[in-house]
Design a protein around this motif. Structure first.
Motif, mmCIF file in Angstrom:
data_model
loop_
_atom_site.group_PDB
_atom_site.id
_atom_site.type_symbol
_atom_site.label_atom_id
_atom_site.label_comp_id
_atom_site.label_asym_id
_atom_site.label_seq_id
_atom_site.Cartn_x
_atom_site.Cartn_y
_atom_site.Cartn_z
ATOM 1 N N ALA A 182 -0.899 -1.490 -14.144
ATOM 2 C CA ALA A 182 -1.588 -1.168 -15.401
ATOM 3 C C ALA A 182 -1.843 0.321 -15.582
ATOM 4 O O ALA A 182 -2.938 0.738 -15.927
ATOM 5 C CB ALA A 182 -2.905 -1.940 -15.492
ATOM 6 N N PHE A 183 -0.805 1.127 -15.344
ATOM 7 C CA PHE A 183 -0.926 2.586 -15.461
ATOM 8 C C PHE A 183 -2.024 3.137 -14.557
ATOM 9 O O PHE A 183 -2.744 4.066 -14.923
ATOM 10 C CB PHE A 183 -1.199 3.002 -16.911
ATOM 11 C CG PHE A 183 -0.089 2.674 -17.865
ATOM 12 C CD1 PHE A 183 1.188 3.179 -17.676
ATOM 13 C CD2 PHE A 183 -0.325 1.881 -18.965
ATOM 14 C CE1 PHE A 183 2.217 2.877 -18.559
ATOM 15 C CE2 PHE A 183 0.698 1.575 -19.860
ATOM 16 C CZ PHE A 183 1.971 2.070 -19.659
ATOM 17 N N GLY A 184 -2.143 2.557 -13.364
ATOM 18 C CA GLY A 184 -3.102 3.073 -12.392
ATOM 19 C C GLY A 184 -4.541 2.863 -12.780
ATOM 20 O O GLY A 184 -5.382 3.742 -12.590
ATOM 21 N N ILE A 185 -4.865 1.676 -13.264
ATOM 22 C CA ILE A 185 -6.248 1.428 -13.684
ATOM 23 C C ILE A 185 -7.207 1.416 -12.504
ATOM 24 O O ILE A 185 -8.402 1.697 -12.644
ATOM 25 C CB ILE A 185 -6.349 0.113 -14.479
ATOM 26 C CG1 ILE A 185 -7.701 0.016 -15.158
ATOM 27 C CG2 ILE A 185 -6.070 -1.089 -13.586
ATOM 28 C CD1 ILE A 185 -7.800 -1.125 -16.137
ATOM 29 N N GLY A 186 -6.705 1.105 -11.311
ATOM 30 C CA GLY A 186 -7.542 1.144 -10.112
ATOM 31 C C GLY A 186 -7.039 2.191 -9.140
ATOM 32 O O GLY A 186 -5.888 2.641 -9.212
ATOM 33 N N SER A 187 -7.879 2.604 -8.222
ATOM 34 C CA SER A 187 -7.495 3.594 -7.210
ATOM 35 C C SER A 187 -6.752 2.923 -6.065
ATOM 36 O O SER A 187 -6.924 1.727 -5.789
ATOM 37 C CB SER A 187 -8.741 4.290 -6.653
ATOM 38 O OG SER A 187 -9.413 5.002 -7.661
ATOM 39 N N ASP A 188 -5.915 3.717 -5.383
ATOM 40 C CA ASP A 188 -5.255 3.220 -4.179
ATOM 41 C C ASP A 188 -6.256 3.081 -3.040
ATOM 42 O O ASP A 188 -6.273 2.076 -2.327
ATOM 43 C CB ASP A 188 -4.141 4.186 -3.749
ATOM 44 C CG ASP A 188 -3.011 4.250 -4.757
ATOM 45 O OD1 ASP A 188 -2.734 3.241 -5.417
ATOM 46 O OD2 ASP A 188 -2.405 5.332 -4.884
ATOM 47 N N VAL A 189 -7.082 4.116 -2.861
ATOM 48 C CA VAL A 189 -8.048 4.133 -1.761
ATOM 49 C C VAL A 189 -9.387 4.656 -2.253
ATOM 50 O O VAL A 189 -9.474 5.325 -3.295
ATOM 51 C CB VAL A 189 -7.558 5.016 -0.590
ATOM 52 C CG1 VAL A 189 -6.287 4.459 0.024
ATOM 53 C CG2 VAL A 189 -7.340 6.457 -1.061
ATOM 54 N N VAL A 190 -10.428 4.346 -1.504
ATOM 55 C CA VAL A 190 -11.756 4.890 -1.750
ATOM 56 C C VAL A 190 -12.227 5.555 -0.456
ATOM 57 O O VAL A 190 -11.884 5.105 0.650
ATOM 58 C CB VAL A 190 -12.738 3.786 -2.199
ATOM 59 C CG1 VAL A 190 -12.909 2.734 -1.116
ATOM 60 C CG2 VAL A 190 -14.078 4.379 -2.600
ATOM 61 N N VAL A 191 -12.976 6.638 -0.600
ATOM 62 C CA VAL A 191 -13.459 7.409 0.555
ATOM 63 C C VAL A 191 -14.881 6.980 0.907
ATOM 64 O O VAL A 191 -15.719 6.804 0.018
ATOM 65 C CB VAL A 191 -13.438 8.912 0.233
ATOM 66 C CG1 VAL A 191 -13.903 9.727 1.439
ATOM 67 C CG2 VAL A 191 -12.048 9.351 -0.191
#
Length: 446
Positions: free
Chosen positions: A338-347
């Protein structure tokens, strides 16, 4: 008065002698004129014979096709002078005009952003300024018009080569008056595809091997059911053999900083490329495919891994109907969905990376009423399992959308379409924002 007899005798004699002398001269003059005339006739006969011989030779040769007046060729030489002999050249694309009216519940989508041009779930405002809604707003544009240039060549040994470059105008302008709606509405050419293939190998930028282009619905919007769609174009090296294909693709990590979803960024620190693999089967009934994705994420000195799976296809239901669908999910699927609606990773608080779990999908029904009229109904959704202790409550938890369109083709390659859409984005704190849109388009393909 009488004359002397001698004189009477001399006069006839003189006349006779004069006649005798004149006759041969006259005969000689007549002979010279005849000779001159005969010479002229002979020359004419020679010229006529030469003309007849030339006409007979021309009649024996095949006649060249006549070129109608006003139909002279544009050029007499090949359009690809540097290509291998026997190379074929193609020019394709379409011209598309989009016009839409949008109403959003929690403030307007920023003017000039992608969400004003097509449906992008992440741009739906939630709880922002003017959260009580407002008047609808209208946008016209032709930025998705595109053109493509292709060259194909087959060697004497059967090796197949193909090169392809495609671009549209979904890019910013180059001066103060360009790239905006103040005066010229001028936009820059934007690269979509640029690749070369050799038999089973492909190198360059094109659709990700993790994406099933053949399952995309027949939408008036740029994508339509974007929420659940894998949609990525990027540079890669791909190998295809029968139903199998594998690729190494451009890596990139989208990072959600600790407790700050709004400040998401791309790291640019990746070392290992994204690895994909796909299996495809197809027939008169449609197609079915399964794809896998393995990724390494990196930011500064921290790394993490993730994997995702996509199952999709198209089923033909008779001559006039088909179902198109996809289900996608995994750990670190972020920028692919979805066009990067979510992040790959969280810190986390210590700077360590944690891959985000997410999934989504869509289903679309297409019905053809006649060769000139067709309709599509679509539903899509996405969901992310955010750890709110890391992301905070401002991260997107889920999105969904409904779409219905009617497309009329009065002539081949000319489509006039209208689509109504409803989209919704929800955050982890249960705030929601929605979008309502009427999207129309006129598209001529070539």
């Amino acid at each position: 008065m009488s004359m002397h007899p001698a004189r009477l005798v001399r006069r006839p004699l003189a006349a006779a002698m004069l006649l005798a002398l004149a006759v041969p001269g006259a005969a000689m003059a007549q002979s010279d004129r005849e000779k001159e005339l005969e010479a002229r006739v002979a020359e004419l006969e020679r010229q006529v014979q030469a003309l007849l011989t030339t006409q007979q030779q021309q009649a024996a040769q095949p006649a060249a096709p006549a070129v109608p007046a006003g139909k002279q060729p544009v050029q007499a030489t090949t359009i690809t002078p540097n290509a291998n002999p026997g190379t074929t050249f193609s020019y394709t694309g379409f011209i598309k005009m989009d016009a839409m009216v949008t109403e959003t519940s929690d403030g307007r989508i920023a003017d000039g952003s992608s969400g004003r041009l097509f449906y992008v779930p992440s741009t739906i405002p939630v709880g922002g300024a003017g959260a009580d809604g407002g008047d609808p707003y209208t946008d016209f544009h032709a930025q998705f018009s595109r053109f493509g240039l292709g060259v194909d060549h087959v060697t004497a040994n059967g090796d197949k080569f193909k090169g392809y470059v495609e671009a549209d105008f979904f890019g910013g302008g180059s001066n103060a008056l360009a790239g905006n709606e103040t005066a010229t509405n001028t936009y820059a050419v934007t690269l979509r595809h640029a690749y070369v293939s050799w038999n089973n190998w492909l190198a360059g930028q094109t659709w990700s091997n993790f994406m099933d282009v053949a399952a995309l619905p027949d939408a008036v919007d740029f994508v339509g059911p974007t929420d659940g769609t894998v949609f990525v174009r990027q540079a890669q090296v791909r190998y295809t053999k029968g139903p199998w294909s594998v690729s190494l693709e451009n890596p990139q990590t989208t990072v959600n900083p600790y407790l700050s979803a709004a400040a998401r960024f791309n790291s640019g620190d990746n070392v290992l490329p994204d690895l994909t693999a796909r299996w495809l089967t197809k027939g008169d009934w449609g197609h079915f495919t399964v794809a896998g994705l393995v990724r390494q994420f990196k930011w500064l000195d921290e790394t993490e891994t993730g994997a995702a799976l996509s199952v999709s296809g198209k089923f033909n239901l008779g001559a006039s109907d088909d179902i198109r669908w996809a289900v996608n999910g995994g750990s670190g699927i972020g920028r692919y969905l979805a066009f990067g609606i979510g992040s790959d990773v969280v810190v986390d608080a210590n700077g360590a990376l944690h891959a985000q779990d997410g999934y989504g999908g869509f289903v679309a029904w297409r019905h053809v009423f006649s060769p000139k009229v067709r309709t599509n109904l679509m539903y899509a959704a996405s969901h992310f399992d955010n750890d709110t202790s890391l992301t905070g409550y401002g991260a997107t938890e889920r999105t969904q959308s409904f779409h219905a369109n009617l497309i009329y083709s009065p002539f081949p390659k000319l489509d006039v379409g209208a689509e109504i859409s409803y989209g919704q984005r929800s955050l982890e704190d249960d705030r929601e924002g929605d979008l309502k849109r009427l999207h129309t388009s006129i598209k001529y393909s070539f």
